[in-house]
Design an enzyme around this catalytic site. Sequence first.
Site, PDB file in Angstrom:
ATOM      1  N   HIS A 156       0.839  -1.207   0.000  1.00  0.00           N
ATOM      2  CA  HIS A 156       0.000   0.000   0.000  1.00  0.00           C
ATOM      3  C   HIS A 156       0.867   1.248   0.000  1.00  0.00           C
ATOM      4  O   HIS A 156       1.926   1.288   0.634  1.00  0.00           O
ATOM      5  CB  HIS A 156      -0.952   0.007   1.201  1.00  0.00           C
ATOM      6  N   ASP A 168       6.536   1.956   6.384  1.00  0.00           N
ATOM      7  CA  ASP A 168       5.114   1.611   6.287  1.00  0.00           C
ATOM      8  C   ASP A 168       4.424   2.532   5.290  1.00  0.00           C
ATOM      9  O   ASP A 168       3.872   3.545   5.669  1.00  0.00           O
ATOM     10  CB  ASP A 168       4.474   1.742   7.672  1.00  0.00           C
ATOM     11  N   GLU A 200      -4.793   1.529   3.126  1.00  0.00           N
ATOM     12  CA  GLU A 200      -4.664   0.381   4.023  1.00  0.00           C
ATOM     13  C   GLU A 200      -4.787   0.803   5.473  1.00  0.00           C
ATOM     14  O   GLU A 200      -5.326   0.069   6.306  1.00  0.00           O
ATOM     15  CB  GLU A 200      -3.310  -0.300   3.785  1.00  0.00           C
ATOM     16  N   GLU A 201      -4.303   1.992   5.775  1.00  0.00           N
ATOM     17  CA  GLU A 201      -4.144   2.404   7.168  1.00  0.00           C
ATOM     18  C   GLU A 201      -5.461   2.497   7.928  1.00  0.00           C
ATOM     19  O   GLU A 201      -5.495   2.281   9.134  1.00  0.00           O
ATOM     20  CB  GLU A 201      -3.419   3.751   7.240  1.00  0.00           C
ATOM     21  N   GLU A 226       4.808  -5.387   3.788  1.00  0.00           N
ATOM     22  CA  GLU A 226       4.232  -4.469   4.777  1.00  0.00           C
ATOM     23  C   GLU A 226       5.316  -3.983   5.722  1.00  0.00           C
ATOM     24  O   GLU A 226       6.416  -4.530   5.766  1.00  0.00           O
ATOM     25  CB  GLU A 226       3.122  -5.200   5.537  1.00  0.00           C
ATOM     26  N   HIS A 300       4.565   4.625  12.653  1.00  0.00           N
ATOM     27  CA  HIS A 300       3.481   5.610  12.524  1.00  0.00           C
ATOM     28  C   HIS A 300       3.845   6.978  13.102  1.00  0.00           C
ATOM     29  O   HIS A 300       2.963   7.751  13.458  1.00  0.00           O
ATOM     30  CB  HIS A 300       2.187   5.111  13.170  1.00  0.00           C
TER      31      HIS A 300
END
Length: 976
Positions: A156, A168, A200-201, A226, A300
């Site tokens: 993604h 990510d 995706e998140e 991923e 993140h």
Amino acid sequence: MKLKSVFRSVLKYRKTNLSLLLLITYSIITLLYIFDHERYKLNLPKEDEHPEFNDLLETAWGDLQIITASFHPYTSKENDKVHDYLLKRVLEITGNSSFASVSDDKESERSILFQQQDPFNESSRFSRVTYFESSNILVKLEGKNPEEEGLLLSAHFDSVPTGYGATDDGMGVVSLLANLKYHIKHRPNRTLIFNFNNNEEFGLLGASTYFNHSWSNLTKYVINLEGTGAGGKAVLFRTSDTSTAKIYQQSVKENPFGNSIYQQGFYSRYVRSETDYKIYEENGMRGWDVAFYKPRNLYHTIKDSIQYTSKASLWHMLHTSLQLSAYVASNSLDTADQTPACYFDFIGLKFFVISAKTLFYWNCIFLLVSPVVAIGLYLISRDRMTWKSHSWLSWTRFPLSLAAGIIVQKLFSNDIIRSNPLTFSRNYFWPISAFFTQVIFTSYVLINCSNFFFPCADMKSLSIIELFIILWTILLFTSKLLYSSDYRYTGLYPLSIFFLLSTIAAILRLLALALGMRTRKRLGRECRDHHSNYSSHSQIDMERDGQENLEQPQDQFTSSQDDQASIQDDNVSTTSAGPSHNVDEDHGMDSSSQQHDERVPLLKGSNSMEEGLSTRENSLKLEYTDYAWIIQFLLIVPIPSFILFNSVDVIMDALNHTVQEGSKATFDVLRFGMVGSILIALPILPFFYKVNYITISLTALLFLISASKTLLVHPFTNSNPLKVRFSQNIDLSQGNAASVHVLGREGNFLKPMLQDLPSIKYSSTHINCTSVTNGMELCMYDGMQPNLLSTNGNTNISSMVKVHVLHNNRNSTERSPYEPIVAELLLEVKENRACTLTFESRHQAKSPVREITVYQKKNSAPQKANITKTIKSASGINELQLHKLDFDKETYHIGVQWFPKLLTDGNVEDDKLGTKDELSVSISCYWGEYDSESVVNGTAVRKIPAFDELINYAPLSFSFTNEQKGLVIVKDAIIL
């Protein structure tokens, strides 16, 4: 003769020899550990040796630099720029290839409306419907043999609002581009589909949309790339079954990295994350989830950037996926074994796979055969009179010392909970080290104190046999778990290996006794259960050195007579540590319990005394010529210690930062640390009581250092920060105050940090901090207003979200009381891509909403005013999530149908106020761009100054991420 003497001296069971062997063993384990964690950094392809691979890596690194130049969540305009760049790169790579096709969901305006369980919370019973407009980019490479089941490669390209998305999932995306470039040059046998998916998140929506595409029917296998961490090595996080694990084993020959412990931990929800692999697996696909997994406190956050990763990490994922995809694309696959797999790698050199079901069968064989063999050998040795009789005190000292170590460990863990519960987040080595050294030190002290007062002649052998019994019990329990979980507890394999090797060591000892020469003279009890008044100083010293291994002359592993003769060099004391006994030659029983003092040898009965001393001396000499201990040590210690240490490290490396996610995770990590340290200690416990004073002194010193570090050092640093979640909430139904929400772990971390912010420190702003569930703390304060839009007038936040009711027949006289109620809403939201509607009835326990309609106006079909998508649910709909691509399209057009109370419960009630069928609708809309500016009255201003303030003024020991899918949430509510 001298060389032989030196050789014998080196191999004797002495304190120095044992301590040295322990040092060598742990040194090798440490070197292997370092080699395993650093080797991948040295394997970058060189231009002169592998020009194609070098080109793939350099191109991928350049792509990564471009797509991670800014934050690019689905809710941002930068997301479109990343999409456009990837589409350009895909078209460049495929060029005029005759077997390549490209499909852009954004161009075709692909959208889906579907019912979805919360993908991040399987226990949730909240019924969710999701509308999603996709911008996935798909590429199809038609294989030479299109009849073969196809392979999907997926990653993604969206990030979270607070991260650049380098790990990510930027590395996954550029690895897909590299794979595409490779397979364009080397046409695959089977068809390959590449899915560069979006969003995706916040719901795994890009992967879900894939199954709305016709190409999804071509693929059976999937490689999902991923990043649930921030760099390091890309691990085989999970795989479908034993067949797919063996495919990985056969394909990834260079730097394989995987462990089914990760798989079990992920499925057990110890990690609160999810990947697109979940969606593919639920739709019947089989494959491999390859991901970065650490460190989670940078995951993140703003540190998920190219500055905090490396080409080595990128190459590890790229090369792993390339080896795997090339193998799958070009070979016929054996996929018959669909049972879960246990798998692990050995320092990146070798990959091992076994079916969990097969492991269970082997466990059953071990559990049945090992006690039968052990009991049989015991009975033979008893019959041949070669089994030494031991008292209950001898048999209980090893398990009691282990139990005492566990009790002390529990007390120490209570101190950790009280004083520094988040210490694992900074460095899990120190608490693990403290637990480990405390267990072995406690065992050492208790066993040696017991041996001092009540010497045991064969402590090592007894401990090994008791370790076998303990591990048999553990294996029985874990085998039951494996069976009851339908073989999904794939992380239990280390215990099977440990049990097998320990069993061999115990069986060898019992076999030596069973095959020993029959003797008429029994030496009596080797372990004294009472304290003797007769004890010389030299003998006490020898007892402290360990009398634990008084082997019988008939033992197959003892030395020859030549060896025994040479024992004179050892100057072993011949004074008995206990009372002298006359031994009955036929039955081995004492015929005299007479006690003696120093004068006894000069008095009557001295012959009996000398006979006892002579027998004792000969037995003690044999202790030092026992070479069997080396075989037992090599079986029990090196391999189990390495596997158990590596397994515990794997668990802690993945989970240590989860202590920041709540008290439950904190207790889980603490429990894993305690159990793991005991498992690491178990292999050396049968031997450790024998180590020399230097080793035990170093052990005590290491415990003191580790305990101090664990209890006293602050858990958060610049390199290991506390991750805090941010959102700014504006509830239009309660005014326009922009309330900042900061969520993090309890422990007086948040409020001191917030009180030092300039906007709070130099104003009367009140901070309200409250405890919420699971050991978390929520702090709220009124922050600076966000500037979400560019405007030439005063910013009116209430104009950001407006709700228009176009139709509502709830109170219509034309509607029958038994007829569903229908309403139509127009949600007007400026420069927005995501909103959520939550439905609730004050008079009905469950949501009465049964049908949702989304009216979509397509740009490509202006002649069609609206295209409707409708979904129904008999169980009720609690929530509607809306995701659209066009920032300029400022409306969501929604239809809602719900049941009146009469239909749901059948009760006819008087409704004078006309409120029983009311439907409450809460609206939340999200904005995720913060690293950009708006122009207000000709002046450039930051979009979310409250978040900027936190980033700029908070200590570096804090990192920040989003609490929800946007950083700013504007809320409103209406009643239909």
